[in-house]
Write a protein that holds these residues in place. Sequence first.
Motif, PDB file in Angstrom:
ATOM      1  N   PRO A  71     -41.360   5.279 -23.376  1.00 15.91           N
ATOM      2  CA  PRO A  71     -40.159   5.017 -24.177  1.00 15.91           C
ATOM      3  C   PRO A  71     -39.226   4.075 -23.431  1.00 15.91           C
ATOM      4  N   ALA A  72     -38.476   3.298 -24.184  1.00 11.87           N
ATOM      5  CA  ALA A  72     -37.523   2.353 -23.589  1.00 11.87           C
ATOM      6  C   ALA A  72     -36.355   3.119 -22.987  1.00 11.87           C
ATOM      7  N   LEU A  73     -35.804   2.563 -21.915  1.00 13.54           N
ATOM      8  CA  LEU A  73     -34.617   3.169 -21.316  1.00 13.54           C
ATOM      9  C   LEU A  73     -33.444   3.025 -22.273  1.00 13.54           C
ATOM     10  N   PRO A  74     -32.612   4.050 -22.344  1.00 10.17           N
ATOM     11  CA  PRO A  74     -31.427   3.952 -23.211  1.00 10.17           C
ATOM     12  C   PRO A  74     -30.317   3.179 -22.502  1.00 10.17           C
ATOM     13  N   LEU A 124     -16.114   3.245 -17.426  1.00 11.70           N
ATOM     14  CA  LEU A 124     -15.022   2.327 -17.748  1.00 11.70           C
ATOM     15  C   LEU A 124     -14.159   2.819 -18.908  1.00 11.70           C
ATOM     16  N   GLN A 125     -14.769   3.517 -19.861  1.00 14.05           N
ATOM     17  CA  GLN A 125     -14.017   3.998 -21.021  1.00 14.05           C
ATOM     18  C   GLN A 125     -14.395   5.454 -21.261  1.00 14.05           C
ATOM     19  N   ASP A 126     -13.384   6.307 -21.387  1.00  9.61           N
ATOM     20  CA  ASP A 126     -13.646   7.737 -21.552  1.00  9.61           C
ATOM     21  C   ASP A 126     -14.404   8.059 -22.835  1.00  9.61           C
ATOM     22  N   ASP A 127     -14.156   7.294 -23.883  1.00 11.59           N
ATOM     23  CA  ASP A 127     -14.755   7.611 -25.173  1.00 11.59           C
ATOM     24  C   ASP A 127     -16.092   6.920 -25.422  1.00 11.59           C
ATOM     25  N   GLN A 128     -16.547   6.080 -24.458  1.00  9.54           N
ATOM     26  CA  GLN A 128     -17.825   5.385 -24.619  1.00  9.54           C
ATOM     27  C   GLN A 128     -18.626   5.482 -23.326  1.00  9.54           C
ATOM     28  N   MET A 129     -19.912   5.338 -23.442  1.00 10.38           N
ATOM     29  CA  MET A 129     -20.781   5.415 -22.263  1.00 10.38           C
ATOM     30  C   MET A 129     -20.987   4.019 -21.670  1.00 10.38           C
ATOM     31  N   ILE A 130     -19.885   3.419 -21.250  1.00 10.05           N
ATOM     32  CA  ILE A 130     -19.910   2.107 -20.612  1.00 10.05           C
ATOM     33  C   ILE A 130     -19.511   2.306 -19.163  1.00 10.05           C
ATOM     34  N   THR A 136     -27.138   4.362 -24.231  1.00 12.38           N
ATOM     35  CA  THR A 136     -27.219   4.742 -25.638  1.00 12.38           C
ATOM     36  C   THR A 136     -27.925   6.081 -25.764  1.00 12.38           C
ATOM     37  N   ASN A 137     -27.153   7.111 -25.967  1.00  7.98           N
ATOM     38  CA  ASN A 137     -27.665   8.472 -26.180  1.00  7.98           C
ATOM     39  C   ASN A 137     -28.717   8.907 -25.159  1.00  7.98           C
ATOM     40  N   PRO A 158     -30.503  11.380 -22.439  1.00 11.26           N
ATOM     41  CA  PRO A 158     -30.430  12.813 -22.127  1.00 11.26           C
ATOM     42  C   PRO A 158     -29.474  12.994 -20.942  1.00 11.26           C
ATOM     43  N   PRO A 159     -28.617  13.995 -20.973  1.00 10.66           N
ATOM     44  CA  PRO A 159     -27.614  14.171 -19.920  1.00 10.66           C
ATOM     45  C   PRO A 159     -28.189  14.179 -18.502  1.00 10.66           C
ATOM     46  N   GLU A 160     -29.372  14.733 -18.335  1.00 10.51           N
ATOM     47  CA  GLU A 160     -29.963  14.808 -16.993  1.00 10.51           C
ATOM     48  C   GLU A 160     -30.442  13.440 -16.489  1.00 10.51           C
ATOM     49  N   LEU A 161     -30.503  12.437 -17.372  1.00 11.30           N
ATOM     50  CA  LEU A 161     -30.947  11.101 -16.961  1.00 11.30           C
ATOM     51  C   LEU A 161     -29.801  10.129 -16.680  1.00 11.30           C
ATOM     52  N   VAL A 162     -28.564  10.505 -17.001  1.00  8.55           N
ATOM     53  CA  VAL A 162     -27.437   9.584 -16.818  1.00  8.55           C
ATOM     54  C   VAL A 162     -27.315   9.179 -15.349  1.00  8.55           C
ATOM     55  N   GLU A 163     -27.272  10.148 -14.459  1.00  8.58           N
ATOM     56  CA  GLU A 163     -27.107   9.835 -13.040  1.00  8.58           C
ATOM     57  C   GLU A 163     -28.260   9.012 -12.476  1.00  8.58           C
ATOM     58  N   PRO A 164     -29.525   9.397 -12.698  1.00  8.97           N
ATOM     59  CA  PRO A 164     -30.603   8.549 -12.162  1.00  8.97           C
ATOM     60  C   PRO A 164     -30.660   7.152 -12.783  1.00  8.97           C
ATOM     61  N   ILE A 165     -30.283   7.008 -14.041  1.00  8.36           N
ATOM     62  CA  ILE A 165     -30.261   5.673 -14.640  1.00  8.36           C
ATOM     63  C   ILE A 165     -29.214   4.823 -13.933  1.00  8.36           C
ATOM     64  N   LEU A 166     -28.018   5.391 -13.740  1.00  8.70           N
ATOM     65  CA  LEU A 166     -26.920   4.622 -13.151  1.00  8.70           C
ATOM     66  C   LEU A 166     -27.115   4.355 -11.664  1.00  8.70           C
ATOM     67  N   LEU A 167     -27.662   5.312 -10.926  1.00  5.67           N
ATOM     68  CA  LEU A 167     -27.729   5.186  -9.474  1.00  5.67           C
ATOM     69  C   LEU A 167     -29.103   4.786  -8.945  1.00  5.67           C
ATOM     70  N   VAL A 168     -30.107   4.714  -9.826  1.00  5.37           N
ATOM     71  CA  VAL A 168     -31.454   4.295  -9.403  1.00  5.37           C
ATOM     72  C   VAL A 168     -31.921   3.082 -10.207  1.00  5.37           C
ATOM     73  N   GLU A 169     -31.964   3.227 -11.524  1.00  3.66           N
ATOM     74  CA  GLU A 169     -32.540   2.156 -12.358  1.00  3.66           C
ATOM     75  C   GLU A 169     -31.690   0.892 -12.378  1.00  3.66           C
ATOM     76  N   VAL A 170     -30.388   1.035 -12.592  1.00  5.43           N
ATOM     77  CA  VAL A 170     -29.537  -0.158 -12.648  1.00  5.43           C
ATOM     78  C   VAL A 170     -29.552  -0.892 -11.300  1.00  5.43           C
ATOM     79  N   PRO A 171     -29.363  -0.191 -10.151  1.00  3.54           N
ATOM     80  CA  PRO A 171     -29.449  -0.911  -8.873  1.00  3.54           C
ATOM     81  C   PRO A 171     -30.813  -1.585  -8.664  1.00  3.54           C
ATOM     82  N   ARG A 172     -31.876  -0.926  -9.114  1.00  8.69           N
ATOM     83  CA  ARG A 172     -33.212  -1.518  -8.984  1.00  8.69           C
ATOM     84  C   ARG A 172     -33.305  -2.819  -9.781  1.00  8.69           C
ATOM     85  N   LEU A 173     -32.654  -2.857 -10.940  1.00 10.85           N
ATOM     86  CA  LEU A 173     -32.698  -4.053 -11.783  1.00 10.85           C
ATOM     87  C   LEU A 173     -31.824  -5.188 -11.251  1.00 10.85           C
ATOM     88  N   ILE A 174     -30.685  -4.871 -10.623  1.00 10.19           N
ATOM     89  CA  ILE A 174     -29.783  -5.932 -10.157  1.00 10.19           C
ATOM     90  C   ILE A 174     -30.025  -6.321  -8.702  1.00 10.19           C
TER      91      ILE A 174
END
Length: 165
Positions: free
Chosen positions: A10-13, A55-61, A101-102, A104-120
């Motif tokens: 599945p694609a990353l959200p 960055l914004q409390d009401d959005q997942m940015i 984008t939606n 799973p809560p358990e994936l937010v931290e690994p996406i932000l601290l593993v996947e995004v750094p790996r991509l940039i």
Amino acid sequence: MSDTAQSVPPALPLAINLQYTRDLSFEVPVGAEIFATLRAQPQIGVNIDVQANRLQDDQMIYEVILSIKAEAKEAPETENGPAGRTVFLTELVYAAVVTLTNPPPELVEPILLVEVPRLIFPYARNIISDVTRDGGFPPIVLQPIDFVALWQGRRAEFPEAAGHA
């Protein structure tokens, strides 16, 4: 349904909205003297850190920040002796603004601290290489970083922060 359709992961959200150099510095503290007196390859130490801020409390940015500090010091004159002068020091803070984008809560931290750094990371690696080369030294080519190990090590150090990206 065919076997190939079932085996596609599945694609990353995740959407990377933009990435940018937030801060960059390159210093040669001794100045031109270092070029005349440097006798051997300097010893290079690298420190890497990753942070994520919503960055914004009401959005997942989020803004994901990859900080890299590379310091080159003269080799010690004697084995196990103190390191010599600082040859150069470079610091880079490279960031990305991402939207989740939606997930799973358990994936937010690994996406932000593993996947995004790996991509940039390749972009930050290129900047470090260019700035050291443009500074008059052989380019530093950073080796690939295991961001999973970095994240897990950080969770082990600060277990109370686990789950808070």
